[in-house]
Design an enzyme around this catalytic site. Structure first.
Site, PDB file in Angstrom:
ATOM      1  CD  GLU A 146      22.607 -73.234 -87.814  1.00  0.00           C
ATOM      2  OE1 GLU A 146      21.681 -73.171 -87.108  1.00  0.00           O
ATOM      3  OE2 GLU A 146      23.804 -72.619 -88.176  1.00  0.00           O
ATOM      4  CD1 TRP A 161      18.972 -75.383 -86.105  1.00  0.00           C
ATOM      5  CD2 TRP A 161      17.531 -73.910 -85.182  1.00  0.00           C
ATOM      6  NE1 TRP A 161      19.421 -73.971 -86.011  1.00  0.00           N
ATOM      7  CE2 TRP A 161      18.524 -73.219 -85.666  1.00  0.00           C
ATOM      8  CE3 TRP A 161      16.245 -73.363 -84.611  1.00  0.00           C
ATOM      9  CZ2 TRP A 161      18.247 -71.728 -85.758  1.00  0.00           C
ATOM     10  CZ3 TRP A 161      16.184 -71.925 -84.776  1.00  0.00           C
ATOM     11  CH2 TRP A 161      17.018 -71.271 -85.398  1.00  0.00           C
ATOM     12  CE1 TYR A 194      19.470 -66.172 -87.937  1.00  0.00           C
ATOM     13  CE2 TYR A 194      18.638 -67.843 -86.712  1.00  0.00           C
ATOM     14  CZ  TYR A 194      19.029 -66.744 -86.777  1.00  0.00           C
ATOM     15  OH  TYR A 194      19.687 -66.639 -85.604  1.00  0.00           O
ATOM     16  CB  CYS A 241      21.186 -64.910 -82.206  1.00  0.00           C
ATOM     17  SG  CYS A 241      20.504 -65.471 -80.890  1.00  0.00           S
ATOM     18  NE  ARG A 296      18.207 -61.394 -81.342  1.00  0.00           N
ATOM     19  CZ  ARG A 296      18.113 -61.900 -80.329  1.00  0.00           C
ATOM     20  NH1 ARG A 296      18.316 -61.503 -79.011  1.00  0.00           N
ATOM     21  NH2 ARG A 296      17.145 -63.151 -80.141  1.00  0.00           N
ATOM     22  CG  ASP A 354      26.262 -68.980 -75.816  1.00  0.00           C
ATOM     23  OD1 ASP A 354      27.597 -68.975 -75.028  1.00  0.00           O
ATOM     24  OD2 ASP A 354      25.451 -70.128 -75.657  1.00  0.00           O
TER      25      ASP A 354
END
Length: 297
Positions: free
Chosen positions: A58, A80, A127, A179, A199, A202
């Site tokens: 990733e 994803w 991103y 995130c 922000r 999890d």
């Protein structure tokens, strides 16, 4: 990784139960910070299995500036898939197109679809796009990662070495709003540190992944810029456990963390944009006996 276990403990002891967009419910706190000295070892959990193969691929995908899941799918990384497929189905409804099933969708990743301007597997401006191609009003783009590297090499005391993924103009059109929204670099005494602001966190599934990913990114940039390793500072906004992860969190809290492993980077690679999966070697990984080693390591 006692810092991570202390986060879980804080949420379990002081967290507030709230609703969330998934309907599952969460228990969490607002505002939390962890600090990891990267010179002491690579911050990979030893109390829970972490998908290291997915972390590396990733990150390489982000650094390519890629926003289509084809690279990930081709390399056996499916983290994803669900977001890409959901986004595709939303576009099908919007454009009046009959969707294909998930397997057909994944097999067609990267191929033009019946929806004009959309390739199967696209996620829009997530991103990688923001990191490498932040759009300017003039039509040009900004490579934030390259700019940071250039600044580290020429003006390492700058307070402007920031990369943002939170492009307000694009957020509503992304398959998933970022995130981990912004990170900043800092150099002191020849050591490179990085602070990430996340922000939404999890804490059972995502945060261990994020810690390792940004630690690895910091290592790669430090190597290219001839710097030693400093700290990775992880600042969380909404830090939560989903209610269906509480028992698993408690089980992890019962395990004693082991010594951190080392991550070795191929010394022959000079640019962070030239790394391949084979250029990373995890050494000395000794996880808790209750878990197995990460995939492919």
């Amino acid at each position: 990784m006692k810092q991570y276990l202390e986060l879980l403990s804080t949420i379990r002891e002081h967290g507030v139960v709230r609703g969330d967009r998934t309907g599952t419910g969460t228990k969490g706190v607002f505002g939390y910070q962890m600090r990891f000295n990267l010179a002491e070892g690579f911050p990979l959990l030893t109390t829970k299995r972490v998908f290291m193969k997915g972390i590396i691929h990733e990150l390489l995908w982000f650094l390519r500036g890629d926003t289509n899941i084809k690279y990930l799918v081709d390399n056996g990384v499916h983290i994803w898939d669900s977001d890409a497929f959901r986004y595709y189905n939303e576009l099908c409804v919007k454009h009046g197109v009959l969707p294909v099933d998930l397997n057909t969708f994944l097999a067609a990743a990267g191929v033009e679809s019946p929806i004009e301007g959309y390739r199967f597997g696209d996620l829009n401006h997530v991103y990688g796009y923001q990191w490498r191609s932040w759009p300017k009003a003039s039509g040009e783009s900004i490579d934030q990662i390259q700019n940071v590297i250039n600044t580290l090499k020429t003006n390492p005391t700058s307070r402007r070495m920031i990369v943002s993924a939170w492009n307000v103009a694009d957020v509503e059109d992304m398959a998933l709003p970022p995130c981990h929204t912004m990170f900043q670099f800092f150099v002191a005494e020849g050591k490179l540190s990085c602070q990430l602001y996340q922000r939404s966190a999890d804490c059972f599934l995502g945060v261990p992944f994020n810690i390792a990913s940004y630690a690895l990114l910091t290592m790669m940039i430090a190597k290219e810029c001839g710097l030693e390793l400093g700290d990775f500072v992880h600042t969380l906004g909404d830090a939560h456990l989903y209610l269906n992860h509480l028992e698993q969190a408690d089980e992890q809290l019962s395990r004693e963390p082991r010594r951190l492993p080392k991550m070795r980077l191929n010394p022959d690679v000079k640019s962070i944009f030239d790394y391949r999966y084979e250029d990373f070697t995890l050494e000395g990984y000794d996880p808790h006996p209750a878990i197995k080693a990460p995939l492919s390591f």
